[in-house]
Design an enzyme around this catalytic site. Structure first.
Site: not given
Ligand code: 13P
Length: 257
Positions: A13-15, A99, A101, A171, A177, A217, A238-239
């Site tokens: 997930n590149w956000k 999500h 976010e 999640e 993050g 994470s 994510g990251g």
């Molecule tokens: P991180 O891997 O950066 O914690 O993000 C997880 C996430 O929100 C994937 O959708």
């Protein structure tokens, strides 16, 4: 419940990161460092303007592309929205829905997540439905209540034949993050309870088929342990999905020895 029924699924997930011009070099690097023989399905979910470049660049490397949202409306007067039809026409295979976010930044409700998930399934795009508890719910021991509510609401009114295609991503918000990962046992406990819930709502066959990812994470260091858990079928990353080497190492971690 037996893992042999499900193919592991690693999704990035590149956000709101990366630019269209960065997609091609990223995918070229990923193709170089990713294991050739893979035991999992791989997807990368990118922002809308990056979709065409991502689809073009992943055609030959066996990586699927997903969006990070979609409109619940079919078409027409909905300024700023992107329809399922548009995503399908581009060749998008997955869409992340609900999500945390988006729930926080855009007020997305469980009702909306359910409506979007049903529309996605009807069109043939696979929804990755995110659920997760806040830090406060976690410390107050309310994790399962929150998750049960979100899962039931997201699946409300779905036929069994649709539910088996859904991917659920657990999640925990406090792990996103932050570098604070749920322990493999904590994540397994929640994922196993989600599967039991699906068994209760539908039946054992459906529960065995649904893939449940962990996200929060996840990285090349903790992936193997998390992915070895019986009810964790993959990760939503994510990251670490922004670095080809890290993402490739997580993909490689699905090969259980
Ligand atoms: P991180 O891997 O950066 O914690 O993000 C997880 C996430 O929100 C994937 O959708």
């Amino acid at each position: 419940m037996q893992k042999k029924y499900r193919k592991p699924f690693i999704a990035g997930n590149w956000k709101m990161n990366m630019k269209p011009s960065e997609v091609k070099p990223f995918m070229a690097k990923l193709a170089e460092v990713m294991p050739r023989k893979r035991e999992c399905e791989v997807a990368i979910c990118v922002p809308y303007p990056l979709l065409p470049a991502a689809i073009a660049a992943t055609k030959k490397i066996g990586v699927r592309v997903g969006a990070q949202n979609m409109s619940q409306f079919e078409r027409g007067a909905h300024t700023g929205e992107v329809s399922l039809e548009m995503l399908l026409d581009l060749g998008v295979k997955y869409v992340i829905l609900g999500h945390s976010e988006r729930r926080a930044d855009n007020g997305e409700t469980d009702y909306l997540v359910n409506a979007k998930a049903k529309a996605a399934l009807a069109s043939g795009i696979c929804p990755i439905i995110c659920v997760g508890e806040s830090e406060e719910e976690h410390t107050r021991g309310l994790t399962m209540e929150r998750i049960a509510y979100q899962v039931k609401a997201a699946l409300w009114g779905m036929e069994a034949s649709e539910v088996r295609k859904v991917v659920i991503a657990y999640e925990p918000i406090w792990a996103i993050g932050t570098g604070k990962t749920a322990t493999a046992e904590q994540a397994q406990e929640v994922c196993s309870r989600i599967r039991k819930m699906i068994r209760g709502l539908y039946d054992g066959r459906i529960a065995r088929a649904v893939r449940i990812q962990y996200g929060g994470s996840m990285n090349e260091k903790n992936a193997k342990e998390l992915l070895s858990m019986p009810d964790i079928d993959g990760g939503l990353i994510g990251g670490a999905s922004l670095k080809p080497e890290s993402f490739a190492a997580i993909i490689a971690a699905t090969a259980q020895d």
